[in-house]
Design an enzyme around this catalytic site. Structure first.
Site, mmCIF file in Angstrom:
data_model
loop_
_atom_site.group_PDB
_atom_site.id
_atom_site.type_symbol
_atom_site.label_atom_id
_atom_site.label_comp_id
_atom_site.label_asym_id
_atom_site.label_seq_id
_atom_site.Cartn_x
_atom_site.Cartn_y
_atom_site.Cartn_z
ATOM 1 N N LYS A 1 -7.292 2.442 -3.477
ATOM 2 C CA LYS A 1 -6.718 1.602 -2.466
ATOM 3 C C LYS A 1 -7.752 0.559 -1.623
ATOM 4 C CE LYS A 1 -3.051 1.629 0.923
ATOM 5 N NZ LYS A 1 -2.383 2.421 2.028
ATOM 6 N N SER B 1 2.352 0.984 2.213
ATOM 7 C CA SER B 1 1.258 -0.063 1.990
ATOM 8 C C SER B 1 0.432 0.314 0.739
ATOM 9 C CB SER B 1 0.438 0.029 3.098
ATOM 10 O OG SER B 1 -0.382 1.299 3.379
ATOM 11 N N SER C 1 3.164 5.639 3.733
ATOM 12 C CA SER C 1 2.409 4.314 2.982
ATOM 13 C C SER C 1 2.129 4.953 1.375
ATOM 14 C CB SER C 1 1.324 4.190 3.581
ATOM 15 O OG SER C 1 1.708 2.946 4.621
#
Length: 467
Positions: free
Chosen positions: A78, A153, A177
């Site tokens: 990420k 996220s 997330s």
């Protein structure tokens, strides 16, 4: 009509999970380079429609030694975790890309497993919103139906795993997330206990440590194998080890059934049906399942919002310190600016909010002395269409939409407790629905055992075969 996108094909990756691919590398049936080439080819077939990858190096980063248990398996990181030589832009147009000098602490723990890094995946600006969408530019889309969000996220990582580009990808969780995109994309993800693994730099600066690091996978055994492998690199001696978890336990368990979210909302019909069906599976297995009330005070919602807004304010005011002198706060998106403004309006509410948030764990722990785990929805309603949570939606309306969507997940970030999201079926329109199991601080093992049971009794939908 459903617009489903996946990259599964008859190549070196096949439909194998991470554990199976690592075994093939160990036996010499396939090489790390072959797996990387296959994953890159898959990415090229689908990412023009999913928009999940934000950076790809010229060459994959293959581990220098074959000592990691997942040596040679391709993955993504990420884009809020530093990988040496790759930029970290945190989903923000305010940051000028520049390569990181070194791996961050958690990144080193993640890569100790031997994973090959293919690049970085998309997230919304600083992970503040529960969709991977942007004021400008293409949103990251859900492989199960590209008209819908994949959540956030950790949305870019979820899209790559759900679409079959890689079997595992990194994510982190400061308010849901990991678990939110897992629910939207039909995946498994465990938010571990606070301090379970190493922290990246950003998390270490928080007054209340909300963020936990982890991975998104398609199988429970990949989740279990990852956390066992991470412990071999570093284990917090103040927490009981997770160890090797390989299936359900035969221990008698008492499960609390939670349906009302912390903000008082009830789940929609499809989500409620998934939770009820899951409760039935647990009861059939011999567990006691009984309704419980929300295990935290009603004030947690407003207090979490104030802390969330504080983090948005700090992202703008300390941006140059954390991300370089080229950081341009004028390019922050409307949702980040709206959160920061709401913090300034209620500045003097912050000390009380922090005090109450720090006390929330005691209330939660009291419930977990009477129950071994809590079953709940992940989200209050099924996955929304692209645009519903876009940061360009007027702030008051968007804040209400976001808080109503994520009524369950932040509790575990505030209390530091572990929580796992697992698939529980599909809606009538073919989108995944997830459920969540949450446990006592330090007891990830029970959650993984329960997840193994649910996977065996209600096999997770497959994007290649689901109608």
């Amino acid at each position: 009509m459903t617009d489903r996108v996946h990259a599964f094909t008859d190549d070196a990756l096949g439909e194998y999970d991470t554990v199976a691919l690592a075994e093939q590398v160990r036996t010499g049936a396939v090489s790390p380079a072959e797996l990387a080439d296959a994953a890159i080819a898959r990415a090229e077939t689908v990412d023009s429609r999913l928009h999940a990858i934000v950076y790809r190096p010229r060459r994959p980063r293959i581990a220098g030694t074959d000592t990691g248990v997942w040596y040679g398996v391709p993955a993504f990181v990420k884009d809020n975790a530093d990988v040496a030589g790759m930029p970290s832009c945190h989903g923000s147009a305010a940051i000028t890309p520049r390569p990181a000098d070194k791996d961050d602490r958690f990144t080193a723990q993640l890569l100790s497993t031997g994973l090959t890094v293919l690049g970085k995946t998309a997230l919304p600006e600083f992970g503040f919103i529960s969709t991977t969408e942007f004021e400008h530019g293409e949103p990251t889309r859900n492989p199960w139906d590209t008209g819908y969000t994949v959540g956030g996220s950790s949305g870019g990582s979820a899209a790559m795993v759900a679409a079959g580009v890689v079997p595992v990808a990194h994510g982190n969780d400061g308010g849901g997330s990991l678990r939110i995109p897992a629910a939207c994309a039909g995946l498994v993800s465990l938010k571990p206990s606070r301090f379970r693994h190493r922290d990246n730099a950003q998390a270490r600066q928080l007054p209340i440590k909300l963020v936990s690091e982890g991975v998104l996978t398609r199988s429970v055994r990949d989740q279990a194998a990852y956390h066992a492998a991470a412990e071999r690199y570093w284990r917090n001696p103040k927490l009981p080890p997770i160890g090797a978890v390989e299936g359900p336990s035969d221990r008698p368990l008492r499960i609390g059934l939670l349906t009302t979210a912390a903000n008082g909302r009830e789940p929609d019909a499809a989500t409620a049906a998934a939770v009820t069906a899951t409760a039935g599976i647990l009861e059939k297995a011999g567990y006691v399942v009984e309704p419980i009330a929300t295990p935290v005070a009603a004030s947690l919602v407003e207090d979490f919002l104030q802390y969330w807004a504080f983090l948005a304010q700090m992202s703008g005011t300390t941006g140059k310190l954390g991300h370089g002198r080229s950081f341009d706060a004028s390019r922050l998106d409307p949702f980040t600016r709206g959160l920061a403004a709401s913090f300034r309006r209620r500045l003097f509410a912050t000390p009380g909010a922090l005090y109450r948030l720090n006390k929330a764990r005691a209330d939660y722990d009291a419930v977990l002395t009477r129950h071994d785990a809590i079953l709940s929805p992940v989200l209050t309603h099924t996955t929304p269409e692209i645009g519903y949570l876009n940061p360009a939606v007027p702030f008051p309306e968007l804040l209400e939409r976001v808080t109503n969507f994520v009524g369950y997940t932040p509790v575990n970030n505030v209390t530091g407790s572990p929580s796992i999201a697992v698939p529980a079926g599909l809606t009538e329109s073919g989108l995944p629905v997830g459920v969540m199991l949450s446990g006592a601080y330090g007891d990830e093992r029970t959650l993984l055992e329960l997840a193994f049971l649910l996977e065996a009794e209600n096999p997770f939908p497959r994007i290649t075969t689901a109608s």
